[in-house]
Scaffold this motif. Structure first.
Motif, PDB file in Angstrom:
ATOM      1  N   ASP A 223       0.853  -1.301   0.089  1.00 15.54           N
ATOM      2  CA  ASP A 223       0.050  -0.024   0.161  1.00 15.54           C
ATOM      3  C   ASP A 223       0.740   1.224   0.072  1.00 15.54           C
ATOM      4  OD1 ASP A 223      -2.679  -0.673  -0.327  1.00 15.54           O
ATOM      5  OD2 ASP A 223      -3.295  -0.046   1.582  1.00 15.54           O
ATOM      6  N   TYR A 224       1.590   1.414  -1.111  1.00 10.40           N
ATOM      7  CA  TYR A 224       2.588   2.674  -1.082  1.00 10.40           C
ATOM      8  C   TYR A 224       2.447   3.324  -2.680  1.00 10.40           C
ATOM      9  CZ  TYR A 224       5.436   0.357  -4.525  1.00 10.40           C
ATOM     10  OH  TYR A 224       6.149  -0.210  -5.698  1.00 10.40           O
ATOM     11  N   ILE A 225       3.146   4.496  -2.690  1.00 13.17           N
ATOM     12  CA  ILE A 225       3.247   5.164  -3.788  1.00 13.17           C
ATOM     13  C   ILE A 225       4.452   5.862  -3.413  1.00 13.17           C
ATOM     14  CG2 ILE A 225       1.963   7.094  -3.282  1.00 13.17           C
ATOM     15  CD1 ILE A 225       2.372   5.580  -6.874  1.00 13.17           C
ATOM     16  N   TYR A 226       5.504   6.147  -4.414  1.00 14.40           N
ATOM     17  CA  TYR A 226       6.615   6.899  -4.376  1.00 14.40           C
ATOM     18  C   TYR A 226       6.185   8.564  -4.866  1.00 14.40           C
ATOM     19  CZ  TYR A 226      10.123   3.062  -4.203  1.00 14.40           C
ATOM     20  OH  TYR A 226      10.684   2.019  -3.594  1.00 14.40           O
ATOM     21  N   LEU A 227       6.509   9.523  -4.065  1.00 14.05           N
ATOM     22  CA  LEU A 227       6.170  10.663  -4.530  1.00 14.05           C
ATOM     23  C   LEU A 227       7.238  11.541  -4.455  1.00 14.05           C
ATOM     24  CD1 LEU A 227       3.063  12.252  -2.273  1.00 14.05           C
ATOM     25  CD2 LEU A 227       3.195  10.865  -4.406  1.00 14.05           C
ATOM     26  N   ILE A 228       7.635  12.036  -5.801  1.00 11.31           N
ATOM     27  CA  ILE A 228       8.833  12.760  -6.153  1.00 11.31           C
ATOM     28  C   ILE A 228       8.498  14.267  -6.640  1.00 11.31           C
ATOM     29  CG2 ILE A 228      10.848  12.862  -7.631  1.00 11.31           C
ATOM     30  CD1 ILE A 228      10.366   9.757  -8.019  1.00 11.31           C
ATOM     31  N   ASN A 245      -3.978  12.662   1.522  1.00 11.92           N
ATOM     32  CA  ASN A 245      -3.542  11.319   1.543  1.00 11.92           C
ATOM     33  C   ASN A 245      -4.421  10.549   2.840  1.00 11.92           C
ATOM     34  OD1 ASN A 245      -2.492   8.519   0.755  1.00 11.92           O
ATOM     35  ND2 ASN A 245      -1.314   9.066   2.595  1.00 11.92           N
ATOM     36  N   ASN A 246      -3.916  11.402   3.809  1.00 10.82           N
ATOM     37  CA  ASN A 246      -4.526  10.976   5.346  1.00 10.82           C
ATOM     38  C   ASN A 246      -6.019  11.395   5.444  1.00 10.82           C
ATOM     39  OD1 ASN A 246      -1.835  10.777   6.284  1.00 10.82           O
ATOM     40  ND2 ASN A 246      -1.731  12.619   7.145  1.00 10.82           N
ATOM     41  N   LYS A 247      -6.479  11.802   4.645  1.00  7.30           N
ATOM     42  CA  LYS A 247      -8.128  11.874   4.809  1.00  7.30           C
ATOM     43  C   LYS A 247      -8.831  11.131   3.878  1.00  7.30           C
ATOM     44  CE  LYS A 247     -11.728  15.566   4.049  1.00  7.30           C
ATOM     45  NZ  LYS A 247     -11.953  17.067   3.822  1.00  7.30           N
ATOM     46  N   TYR A 248      -8.197  10.687   2.546  1.00  7.32           N
ATOM     47  CA  TYR A 248      -9.091   9.781   1.963  1.00  7.32           C
ATOM     48  C   TYR A 248      -8.467   8.450   1.509  1.00  7.32           C
ATOM     49  CZ  TYR A 248     -11.528  14.045   0.536  1.00  7.32           C
ATOM     50  OH  TYR A 248     -12.015  15.248   0.719  1.00  7.32           O
ATOM     51  N   ASN A 250      -4.820   7.198   2.534  1.00  5.65           N
ATOM     52  CA  ASN A 250      -3.886   6.267   3.663  1.00  5.65           C
ATOM     53  C   ASN A 250      -2.921   5.370   2.949  1.00  5.65           C
ATOM     54  OD1 ASN A 250      -4.776   7.420   6.193  1.00  5.65           O
ATOM     55  ND2 ASN A 250      -6.602   6.395   5.835  1.00  5.65           N
ATOM     56  N   LEU A 251      -2.230   5.837   1.834  1.00  2.00           N
ATOM     57  CA  LEU A 251      -1.184   5.166   1.080  1.00  2.00           C
ATOM     58  C   LEU A 251       0.051   5.435   2.099  1.00  2.00           C
ATOM     59  CD1 LEU A 251      -1.885   5.499  -2.625  1.00  2.00           C
ATOM     60  CD2 LEU A 251      -1.914   3.229  -1.384  1.00  2.00           C
ATOM     61  N   ASP A 252       0.945   4.528   1.946  1.00  2.00           N
ATOM     62  CA  ASP A 252       2.249   4.977   2.580  1.00  2.00           C
ATOM     63  C   ASP A 252       2.903   5.823   1.422  1.00  2.00           C
ATOM     64  OD1 ASP A 252       4.907   4.979   3.579  1.00  2.00           O
ATOM     65  OD2 ASP A 252       5.566   3.072   2.843  1.00  2.00           O
ATOM     66  N   LEU A 253       3.241   7.003   1.891  1.00  2.00           N
ATOM     67  CA  LEU A 253       3.828   8.056   0.839  1.00  2.00           C
ATOM     68  C   LEU A 253       5.397   7.742   0.955  1.00  2.00           C
ATOM     69  CD1 LEU A 253       1.671  11.032   1.123  1.00  2.00           C
ATOM     70  CD2 LEU A 253       1.434   9.152  -0.291  1.00  2.00           C
TER      71      LEU A 253
END
Length: 335
Positions: A223-228, A245-248, A250-253
């Motif tokens: 449950d993740y996505i890389y953010l760059i 993300n926290n509101k809707y 909840n992926l691991d950023l």
């Protein structure tokens, strides 16, 4: 007197047009986010990353067929082109490619904002891939970047459904499908050198390049996505992204590749960078590389569709918040 009457008439028309739109703050955004589904993403991608499109190599027949697919989908959704009429293509002449490739096309669609229409939120992905090799193997590019391309179609549909219900975004949304990424980010470079809307009016670029797979670093933690790039130019954008993300979703950023010292230098390797060079805040959404990266084995049967759906929703909710907040994102850092 004529001028007074003319301005009064214009004011009346403008007032009537505004009244058609409801206060977007009253919308249940999750209703529209939930229109982004596993089934529709899968249906799109099994078509878009099929052999029919011959690996979507820039300037080749398969890429042009892919452009037609995108155009037809936007027309089906009643999402217009910013170029007017039936013209959804920003043509890039062969001369721009130093005659190494045939003419090619960025595909563009547009939802005009209700309150700040001159301010543009760009959502981008490249739809080209690397074609067919000398042995006839087709490189379907399901993850790279069929995943980002079809995610954009679902995001556009969600925004359009909201607009049809009266919840038009306050800022305008430009859906920008770029060609030539695999040749050196050439389609996005062309757009930023020949923008349809002034770059100074561009609020952000949310760029999606590979969001359908799980990389080796996250096996068993999917449950993740890389953010760059989210914090490179705008603290506002980074904080908004985290809050959404926290509101809707909840992926691991995961910000591993956001490090200035990242040896992979992914920040410089996808289409958002051509916007960042102009001090336009960006986020690059990315799942990391995997064993099928740039191989003929990057096929739609290997996509993690549930996870891809969550990632697509994150991008939609982020775009929604950027488009509808009271103030434009502040650029408080510089390249």
């Amino acid at each position: 007197m004529r001028k007074i009457l003319l301005f009064a008439a214009i004011g009346t028309i403008f007032s009537c047009s505004v009244q058609k739109d409801k206060a977007v703050s009253e919308a249940n955004v999750e209703t529209y986010g939930n229109s982004i589904t596993v089934t529709e993403l899968k249906d799109h991608l099994y078509t878009f990353a099929s052999d029919e499109f011959q690996g979507r190599d820039t300037g080749e027949p398969g890429q042009k067929k892919a452009a037609e697919y995108l155009k037809k989908e936007y027309k089906k959704m009643d999402v217009p082109s910013p170029l007017g009429g039936d013209d959804y293509y920003q043509i890039i002449p062969s001369s721009y490619f130093n005659d190494r490739y045939n003419d090619s096309e960025n595909v563009v669609a547009f939802i005009e904002g209700s309150e700040f229409p001159e301010e543009i939120v760009v959502i981008s992905a490249h739809y080209d891939h690397i074609g067919v090799d000398d042995e006839g193997n087709i490189y379907n590019g399901a993850d790279d970047d069929g995943s980002g391309t079809v995610a954009m179609l679902e995001i556009a549909e969600a925004f359009q459904e909201a607009a049809k219900d009266g919840y038009r975004p306050r800022r305008s949304i430009l859906f920008l499908h770029v060609t030539g990424e695999e040749k050196g980010l050439l389609g996005s470079k062309y757009y930023t050198e020949n923008p349809i809307f002034p770059l100074e009016n561009t609020v952000t670029d949310l760029n999606t390049d590979m969001i359908g797979r799980i990389d080796p670093a996250h096996e068993g933690k999917d449950d993740y996505i890389y953010l760059i790039g989210s914090d490179k130019l705008s603290t506002d954008l980074h904080n908004l992204s985290e809050e959404v993300n926290n509101k809707y979703v909840n992926l691991d950023l995961d910000y591993t590749y956001n490090d200035d010292n990242d040896p992979n230098r992914f920040y410089y390797r996808s289409d958002h960078y051509n916007f960042a060079k102009h001090n336009i805040p960006v986020i690059f959404y990315f799942n990391g590389t995997h064993a099928d990266y740039h191989k003929a084995t990057d096929t739609p049967d290997k996509i993690e569709y549930e996870l891809m759906t969550k990632r697509t929703k994150l991008i939609f909710y982020t775009a929604w918040e950027v488009a509808n907040r009271d103030e434009r994102l502040v650029v408080d850092k510089a390249n």
